[in-house]
Design a protein around this motif. Structure first.
Motif, mmCIF file in Angstrom:
data_model
loop_
_atom_site.group_PDB
_atom_site.id
_atom_site.type_symbol
_atom_site.label_atom_id
_atom_site.label_comp_id
_atom_site.label_asym_id
_atom_site.label_seq_id
_atom_site.Cartn_x
_atom_site.Cartn_y
_atom_site.Cartn_z
ATOM 1 N N ALA A 1 -64.456 -4.770 -11.142
ATOM 2 C CA ALA A 1 -63.608 -4.191 -12.184
ATOM 3 C C ALA A 1 -62.648 -5.242 -12.744
ATOM 4 O O ALA A 1 -62.426 -5.321 -13.962
ATOM 5 N N LYS A 2 -62.103 -6.090 -11.870
ATOM 6 C CA LYS A 2 -61.176 -7.128 -12.327
ATOM 7 C C LYS A 2 -61.881 -8.148 -13.226
ATOM 8 O O LYS A 2 -61.292 -8.638 -14.198
ATOM 9 N N ILE A 3 -63.122 -8.470 -12.891
ATOM 10 C CA ILE A 3 -63.886 -9.380 -13.756
ATOM 11 C C ILE A 3 -64.061 -8.762 -15.142
ATOM 12 O O ILE A 3 -63.914 -9.428 -16.172
ATOM 13 N N PHE B 1 -62.850 -9.942 -19.208
ATOM 14 C CA PHE B 1 -63.684 -9.931 -20.409
ATOM 15 C C PHE B 1 -63.089 -9.027 -21.489
ATOM 16 O O PHE B 1 -63.123 -9.363 -22.681
ATOM 17 N N MET B 2 -62.538 -7.887 -21.088
ATOM 18 C CA MET B 2 -61.947 -6.970 -22.061
ATOM 19 C C MET B 2 -60.732 -7.596 -22.742
ATOM 20 O O MET B 2 -60.528 -7.432 -23.950
ATOM 21 N N GLY B 3 -59.932 -8.327 -21.958
ATOM 22 C CA GLY B 3 -58.775 -8.995 -22.554
ATOM 23 C C GLY B 3 -59.183 -10.045 -23.569
ATOM 24 O O GLY B 3 -58.538 -10.212 -24.614
ATOM 25 N N ILE B 4 -60.272 -10.759 -23.290
ATOM 26 C CA ILE B 4 -60.751 -11.794 -24.217
ATOM 27 C C ILE B 4 -61.349 -11.162 -25.471
ATOM 28 O O ILE B 4 -61.153 -11.648 -26.592
ATOM 29 N N LEU B 5 -62.074 -10.051 -25.300
ATOM 30 C CA LEU B 5 -62.709 -9.389 -26.444
ATOM 31 C C LEU B 5 -61.696 -8.779 -27.408
ATOM 32 O O LEU B 5 -62.048 -8.444 -28.544
ATOM 33 N N ASP B 6 -60.456 -8.616 -26.976
ATOM 34 C CA ASP B 6 -59.420 -8.150 -27.899
ATOM 35 C C ASP B 6 -59.131 -9.185 -28.984
ATOM 36 O O ASP B 6 -58.580 -8.849 -30.041
ATOM 37 N N HIS B 7 -59.511 -10.444 -28.736
ATOM 38 C CA HIS B 7 -59.184 -11.527 -29.672
ATOM 39 C C HIS B 7 -60.420 -12.222 -30.245
ATOM 40 O O HIS B 7 -60.324 -12.885 -31.281
ATOM 41 N N TYR B 8 -61.571 -12.083 -29.575
ATOM 42 C CA TYR B 8 -62.797 -12.730 -30.055
ATOM 43 C C TYR B 8 -63.925 -11.706 -30.044
ATOM 44 O O TYR B 8 -64.202 -11.084 -29.013
ATOM 45 N N ASP B 9 -64.570 -11.545 -31.192
ATOM 46 C CA ASP B 9 -65.646 -10.557 -31.300
ATOM 47 C C ASP B 9 -66.955 -11.054 -30.703
ATOM 48 O O ASP B 9 -67.812 -10.261 -30.318
ATOM 49 N N ASP B 10 -67.104 -12.366 -30.632
ATOM 50 C CA ASP B 10 -68.383 -12.949 -30.213
ATOM 51 C C ASP B 10 -68.118 -13.931 -29.084
ATOM 52 O O ASP B 10 -67.566 -15.013 -29.301
ATOM 53 N N ILE B 11 -68.472 -13.571 -27.845
ATOM 54 C CA ILE B 11 -68.253 -14.461 -26.703
ATOM 55 C C ILE B 11 -69.557 -14.658 -25.943
ATOM 56 O O ILE B 11 -70.488 -13.858 -26.051
ATOM 57 N N LYS C 1 -52.952 -8.239 -20.600
ATOM 58 C CA LYS C 1 -53.932 -7.146 -20.579
ATOM 59 C C LYS C 1 -54.598 -7.045 -19.210
ATOM 60 O O LYS C 1 -54.821 -5.941 -18.685
ATOM 61 N N PHE C 2 -54.882 -8.181 -18.612
ATOM 62 C CA PHE C 2 -55.510 -8.196 -17.289
ATOM 63 C C PHE C 2 -54.592 -7.555 -16.244
ATOM 64 O O PHE C 2 -55.036 -6.756 -15.409
ATOM 65 N N VAL C 3 -53.308 -7.889 -16.286
ATOM 66 C CA VAL C 3 -52.352 -7.334 -15.317
ATOM 67 C C VAL C 3 -52.223 -5.823 -15.496
ATOM 68 O O VAL C 3 -52.198 -5.058 -14.518
ATOM 69 N N GLU C 4 -52.166 -5.368 -16.739
ATOM 70 C CA GLU C 4 -52.016 -3.934 -17.002
ATOM 71 C C GLU C 4 -53.225 -3.144 -16.499
ATOM 72 O O GLU C 4 -53.084 -2.086 -15.880
ATOM 73 N N LEU C 5 -54.421 -3.665 -16.753
ATOM 74 C CA LEU C 5 -55.628 -2.961 -16.317
ATOM 75 C C LEU C 5 -55.780 -3.001 -14.796
ATOM 76 O O LEU C 5 -56.311 -2.054 -14.196
ATOM 77 N N SER C 6 -55.318 -4.078 -14.178
ATOM 78 C CA SER C 6 -55.445 -4.200 -12.720
ATOM 79 C C SER C 6 -54.595 -3.170 -11.991
ATOM 80 O O SER C 6 -54.882 -2.822 -10.833
ATOM 81 N N LYS C 7 -53.551 -2.678 -12.636
ATOM 82 C CA LYS C 7 -52.696 -1.669 -12.010
ATOM 83 C C LYS C 7 -53.396 -0.317 -11.875
ATOM 84 O O LYS C 7 -52.941 0.551 -11.125
#
Length: 292
Positions: free
Chosen positions: A218-220, A224-234, A284-290
């Protein structure tokens, strides 16, 4: 004589030879130019091409660089060693891209002669020259003369046994008789042979990576979700040692490993992106990890 070819990289990873024309270099195409004259293979990325299409074109270009292109009994570009990528979006902003683009334009502006199968040669159009085929000549095999060896059988050496002589006297003999007694041979015990077993080291592909728990998976995903907030194509890749690397169209975003149930980023992660974007991804990663 040097030859050249132009390819259009289609969807699905197919490279199709096309007519030699610099107008093929558009913003919606990935074009490969194989040029024996400069011993280079140029890869043109149109500005509208996505990351997946660019990666596909790069794999096709690397394959051509290593093997060349076979036409009948000829191989065009089999000695090419250099691969030069030209991203249309970076022209005028990146010195290396500008240098490669200038070289490519010089190649495309040369006078050439059209041959069969979309192959061109650098010769004047007014001069009719017969194309020289690249023929692969088999190297002559060395003649090895068989020499019959006659085995030499060594004669076993006769061991001479040291003998001690004892003289026995008899009243009927004019001369004493000699009694020969053999000395006992020493018994030599051979040492037991110890068979050495080779130590087999595991190959990288045989390294067993333990399956990840649901929490770390889930943390991994949160990264990815945090990165996709800023880049559409990874582009996400997993290495043999279990590390993950994330790239976007302009370069690397981050790389991290899993250790003791925690995500550990490498030192150069997020170095190529804006600081505020890095901060927002981490937030974003810290918020989701909670949530777990």
């Amino acid at each position: 004589m040097d030859y050249a070819l132009m390819f259009d990289v289609l969807e699905g990873g197919v490279s199709q030879p096309i007519a030699w024309d610099k107008n093929n270099l558009t913003n919606d195409r990935n074009i490969i130019i194989l040029d024996e004259g400069s011993s280079s293979l140029y890869l043109w990325h149109g500005s509208n091409q996505g990351l997946v299409a660019r990666r596909t074109a790069l794999r096709q270009a690397e394959s051509l660089k290593g093997h060349g292109f076979t036409v009948g009994k000829s191989i065009v570009g089999r000695d090419i060693k250099l691969l030069k990528e030209i991203d249309q979006r970076k022209i005028g902003r990146d010195p290396e891209t500008d240098r490669y683009n200038e070289e490519l334009q010089e190649v495309l502006n040369r006078e050439y002669k059209e041959l069969d199968n979309f192959i061109i040669s650098y010769a004047s159009k007014e001069i009719e020259t017969a194309p020289v085929k690249h023929e692969i000549k088999a190297e002559p095999k060395p003649i090895v003369e068989k020499v019959e060896r006659i085995p030499v059988v060594s004669q076993p050496k006769l061991q001479q046994t040291a003998k001690a002589e004892i003289t026995a006297a008899s009243e009927y003999d004019s001369e004493p008789k000699k009694i020969q007694i053999e000395k006992p041979k020493p018994i030599v015990e051979s040492e037991p042979k110890v068979e050495k077993k080779p130590v087999i080291m595991p190959k990288p592909s045989e390294i067993v990576i333990k399956p990840l728990g649901l929490s770390i998976q889930a943390k991994i995903g949160f990264v990815f979700m945090g990165i996709l907030d800023h880049y559409d194509d990874i582009w996400i890749s997993k290495k043999e040692d279990g590390a993950y690397a994330v790239e976007h169209m302009d370069g690397k975003v981050c790389e991290f490993t899993i250790s003791e149930g925690k995500i550990k980023f490498t030192a150069n992660s997020f170095a190529g992106i804006a600081t505020n974007v890095k901060t927002e991804i981490q937030k974003k990663f810290v918020e989701l990890s909670k949530l777990i």
